[in-house]
Design a protein around this motif. Structure first.
Motif, PDB file in Angstrom:
ATOM      1  N   PHE A 115       0.817  -1.225   0.000  1.00 34.14           N
ATOM      2  CA  PHE A 115       0.000   0.000   0.000  1.00 34.14           C
ATOM      3  C   PHE A 115       0.845   1.266   0.000  1.00 34.14           C
ATOM      4  O   PHE A 115       0.339   2.342  -0.322  1.00 34.14           O
ATOM      5  N   LYS A 116       2.136   1.168   0.332  1.00 35.89           N
ATOM      6  CA  LYS A 116       2.961   2.378   0.379  1.00 35.89           C
ATOM      7  C   LYS A 116       3.082   3.042  -1.001  1.00 35.89           C
ATOM      8  O   LYS A 116       3.337   4.233  -1.087  1.00 35.89           O
ATOM      9  N   ASP A 147       9.538  -2.641   2.515  1.00 39.58           N
ATOM     10  CA  ASP A 147       8.473  -2.017   1.718  1.00 39.58           C
ATOM     11  C   ASP A 147       8.666  -0.529   1.440  1.00 39.58           C
ATOM     12  O   ASP A 147       8.403  -0.062   0.337  1.00 39.58           O
ATOM     13  N   PRO A 257      -4.332  -2.865   9.088  1.00 42.17           N
ATOM     14  CA  PRO A 257      -3.107  -3.465   9.650  1.00 42.17           C
ATOM     15  C   PRO A 257      -2.134  -2.336   9.987  1.00 42.17           C
ATOM     16  O   PRO A 257      -1.745  -1.591   9.095  1.00 42.17           O
ATOM     17  N   SER A 258      -1.748  -2.205  11.250  1.00 42.27           N
ATOM     18  CA  SER A 258      -1.064  -0.973  11.671  1.00 42.27           C
ATOM     19  C   SER A 258       0.322  -1.219  12.248  1.00 42.27           C
ATOM     20  O   SER A 258       0.570  -2.208  12.932  1.00 42.27           O
ATOM     21  N   GLY A 259       1.228  -0.257  11.966  1.00 45.92           N
ATOM     22  CA  GLY A 259       2.585  -0.292  12.491  1.00 45.92           C
ATOM     23  C   GLY A 259       2.980   1.088  12.991  1.00 45.92           C
ATOM     24  O   GLY A 259       2.975   1.372  14.175  1.00 45.92           O
ATOM     25  N   ASN A 260       3.280   1.980  12.028  1.00 43.85           N
ATOM     26  CA  ASN A 260       3.664   3.345  12.377  1.00 43.85           C
ATOM     27  C   ASN A 260       2.484   4.287  12.533  1.00 43.85           C
ATOM     28  O   ASN A 260       2.674   5.489  12.706  1.00 43.85           O
ATOM     29  N   PHE A 261       1.258   3.768  12.407  1.00 40.38           N
ATOM     30  CA  PHE A 261       0.042   4.557  12.613  1.00 40.38           C
ATOM     31  C   PHE A 261      -0.190   5.577  11.491  1.00 40.38           C
ATOM     32  O   PHE A 261      -1.013   6.467  11.617  1.00 40.38           O
ATOM     33  N   GLY A 262       0.509   5.424  10.349  1.00 40.23           N
ATOM     34  CA  GLY A 262       0.308   6.374   9.262  1.00 40.23           C
ATOM     35  C   GLY A 262      -0.965   6.087   8.486  1.00 40.23           C
ATOM     36  O   GLY A 262      -1.745   7.001   8.184  1.00 40.23           O
ATOM     37  N   ASN A 263      -1.191   4.821   8.182  1.00 40.77           N
ATOM     38  CA  ASN A 263      -2.347   4.438   7.389  1.00 40.77           C
ATOM     39  C   ASN A 263      -3.651   4.780   8.125  1.00 40.77           C
ATOM     40  O   ASN A 263      -4.519   5.484   7.615  1.00 40.77           O
ATOM     41  N   SER A 314       6.215  -5.950   8.278  1.00 39.15           N
ATOM     42  CA  SER A 314       6.093  -4.500   8.089  1.00 39.15           C
ATOM     43  C   SER A 314       5.329  -3.844   9.236  1.00 39.15           C
ATOM     44  O   SER A 314       5.185  -2.625   9.268  1.00 39.15           O
ATOM     45  N   HIS A 394      -0.180  -9.521   6.519  1.00 40.13           N
ATOM     46  CA  HIS A 394      -0.570  -8.253   7.149  1.00 40.13           C
ATOM     47  C   HIS A 394      -2.076  -8.053   7.039  1.00 40.13           C
ATOM     48  O   HIS A 394      -2.751  -7.686   8.000  1.00 40.13           O
ATOM     49  N   THR A 417      -2.909  -4.396   2.591  1.00 36.65           N
ATOM     50  CA  THR A 417      -1.691  -3.576   2.565  1.00 36.65           C
ATOM     51  C   THR A 417      -0.544  -4.224   1.802  1.00 36.65           C
ATOM     52  O   THR A 417       0.486  -3.585   1.611  1.00 36.65           O
ATOM     53  N   ALA A 418      -0.687  -5.473   1.391  1.00 40.52           N
ATOM     54  CA  ALA A 418       0.327  -6.089   0.519  1.00 40.52           C
ATOM     55  C   ALA A 418      -0.328  -7.239  -0.231  1.00 40.52           C
ATOM     56  O   ALA A 418      -1.350  -7.774   0.204  1.00 40.52           O
TER      57      ALA A 418
HETATM   58  C1  LIG Z   1       3.943  -0.189   6.263  1.00 39.81           C
HETATM   59  C2  LIG Z   1       3.021  -1.356   6.279  1.00 39.81           C
HETATM   60  C3  LIG Z   1       2.041  -1.507   7.280  1.00 39.81           C
HETATM   61  C4  LIG Z   1       1.909  -0.552   8.440  1.00 39.81           C
HETATM   62  O1  LIG Z   1       1.389   0.708   8.050  1.00 39.81           O
HETATM   63  P1  LIG Z   1       1.558   1.983   9.021  1.00 39.81           P
HETATM   64  O2  LIG Z   1       1.147   3.132   8.201  1.00 39.81           O
HETATM   65  O3  LIG Z   1       3.030   2.017   9.380  1.00 39.81           O
HETATM   66  O4  LIG Z   1       0.692   1.761  10.204  1.00 39.81           O
HETATM   67  C5  LIG Z   1       1.179  -2.598   7.195  1.00 39.81           C
HETATM   68  N1  LIG Z   1       1.294  -3.521   6.213  1.00 39.81           N
HETATM   69  C6  LIG Z   1       2.231  -3.406   5.234  1.00 39.81           C
HETATM   70  C7  LIG Z   1       2.317  -4.462   4.196  1.00 39.81           C
HETATM   71  C8  LIG Z   1       3.120  -2.316   5.227  1.00 39.81           C
HETATM   72  O5  LIG Z   1       4.065  -2.222   4.259  1.00 39.81           O
END
Ligand SMILES: *Cc1c(COP(=O)(O)O)cnc(C)c1O
Length: 470
Positions: A115-116, A147, A257-263, A314, A394, A417-418
């Motif tokens: 998704f990036k 990613d 699906p969250s990591g850095n909370f950007g999405n 990710s 993810h 997201t992927a």
């Molecule tokens: C970056 C990423 C995430 C996390 O997104 P955030 O914006 O960092 O919360 C989830 N899934 C995939 C496949 C990613 O590349």
């Protein structure tokens, strides 16, 4: 629209100004001073294609760019050829699973299958545009574990006035990810594989970007996830998803699906602009800092040693770099309160907003959940058995969590997201089948690769940039 800092110490700036900056000068993050109400536009927007919708929505955030120019930039960023179909972001129902209540929002149809690309493709266009207007150049310096780096390189390859220096840990990315990045032959793309871990790469970037003299002389910039333009570009697909869910003004929930909370922050912004969103379902893997915050109201980032390596890599993040933007809204946009919370975080390693916990869902629509490796395998298997669709690990995190938040009459869109092809080992483990790969990438690993292997040494990286940036 003007942008201010979550810490209160930045004079209001335009979109183009914050585009080229990382952190605000006071260490905070840029946020719009006010947000417009989009509800009056929604019915007119329903008939627009993705690029046209993006021009309308981004026009609200980037009102310093003439709208004809913006339409040209989004038409270049979001077109068939860059993305796999004219839909750009298709909706893909999962029939038979969880009562047929879930639909995937296909955000991974771009060049790097994650998704990036959605934000980076716009960023590539708008960087080149703004730099050209200002007669400036920029050298993007970044670190990646997969990613982000590839999405940035595919978006910036061949762009005028931009060069990319991307550090990655030597030998630690998957063969697919390596081939994706290192097969790019564009002169403005520099891949540097460092003998070290991702954190070592990140430290080198911090050290060089922290040297103000070097940063100025070589116009060092960043495209990391705190860049406001990335958030703005992501708001578009929440609106697109709501419009395509066709709910006649009703509500839709999104699982992320969250990591850095950007999405998911982009979902929060869309909701704050009046998009009828019922729930923002935040899903994490075993690295559950954010899930825990939304459950109990305590924010407690983990040390690197307590950050697990998982099958949804990710999302293996312990410190969510965009989270401060949500907290800013949560505390009533009071920069003093934000400064105090982050000072406490630095001193004590956590802060406690449990007194506000009841507002997370009631006012902001947030609910949360997490998954384990076993959950992801079972979810990939069950979705495949029920609907014939293969999802990546993810997306499986979010599908698992979404299933327990389904409500009658409210469509649930799960952000894909992927694509599974990017994480084939886990797919094979779950269902014993190698996931299909887009035809254009069939021979990816056989292409010639171009990478500079270097010691874990910031000075070596500095000399390389000095030699190439001219
Ligand atoms: C970056 C990423 C995430 C996390 O997104 P955030 O914006 O960092 O919360 C989830 N899934 C995939 C496949 C990613 O590349």
């Amino acid at each position: 629209m003007k942008y201010i800092s979550t810490r209160g110490g930045m004079v209001p700036q335009s979109f183009s100004d914050v585009l080229l900056e990382g952190l605000a000068p006071d260490g905070g993050l840029a946020m719009p001073e006010t947000l417009p109400d989009i509800r009056p536009h929604l019915s007119a927007w329903a008939s627009l294609g993705y690029a046209e919708l993006a021009a309308e929505v981004l026009g609200l955030f980037a009102d310093d760019i003439p709208s004809a120019d913006l339409r040209r930039l989004t038409a270049e960023a979001y077109r068939e050829g860059v993305f796999s179909s004219a839909a750009i972001v298709p909706l893909k129902p999962l029939p038979g699973y969880a009562g047929g209540s879930l639909t995937l929002l296909g955000l991974s149809e771009g060049p790097t299958l994650a998704f990036k690309d959605m934000a980076m493709q716009f960023l590539g266009q708008v960087f080149e545009y703004v730099l050209g207007q200002r007669g400036q150049q920029i050298n993007i310096l970044g670190a990646t574990s997969g990613d982000t780096g590839s999405a940035a390189e595919y978006a910036l390859r061949g762009k005028r006035n931009v060069a990319v220096y991307m550090l990655s840990p030597h030998g630690l990315m998957s063969p697919f990810q390596r081939a994706q990045m290192y097969s790019l032959q564009d002169a403005n793309i520099h891949n540097i594989a460092v003998h070290g871990m991702f954190d070592d790469c990140q430290d080198i970037v911090k050290q060089l970007a922290g040297d103000l003299d070097f940063r100025r002389r070589y116009q060092i910039g960043a495209v990391n996830s705190i860049n406001w333009a990335r958030i703005a570009a992501q708001v578009v697909y929440y609106i697109h998803g709501w419009l395509r869910a066709n709910v006649a003004g009703g509500e839709v929930s999104f699982a992320v699906p969250s990591g850095n909370f950007g999405n998911i922050l982009a979902g929060h912004i869309a909701r704050s602009m009046g998009l009828p969103i019922r729930h923002l379902v935040l899903a994490t893997n075993e690295n559950n800092v954010l899930e825990e915050f939304f459950r109990i109201g305590i924010y407690r980032p983990r040390a690197s040693a307590q950050t697990y390596v998982t099958s949804s890599p990710s999302m293996d993040i312990s410190k969510a770099s965009n989270f401060e933007r949500f907290v800013y809204d949560l505390v009533g946009r009071d920069p003093e309160r934000v400064r105090a919370l982050w000072a406490q975080l630095a001193a004590e390693g956590q802060f406690d907003l449990s007194a506000e916990q009841s507002r997370f869902e009631r006012e902001f629509g947030f609910v949360s959940g997490s998954s384990t490796h076993q959950d992801r395998l079972e979810t990939i298997r069950a979705v495949h058995a029920a609907s014939g669709v293969v999802i990546d690990p993810h997306t499986a995190d979010a599908v698992k969590v979404a299933a327990s938040h389904v409500e009658a009459g409210v469509p649930m869109l799960v952000l894909e997201t992927a694509l599974p092809a990017k994480f084939s080992a886990t797919i094979v483990e779950a269902i014993g089948i190698e996931p299909a790969r887009p035809a254009a990438l069939a021979e990816l690993e056989q292409l010639p690769q171009r990478v500079e292997v270097m010691d874990n040494d910031a000075q070596a990286v500095r000399r390389y940039i000095e030699a190439h940036a001219g």
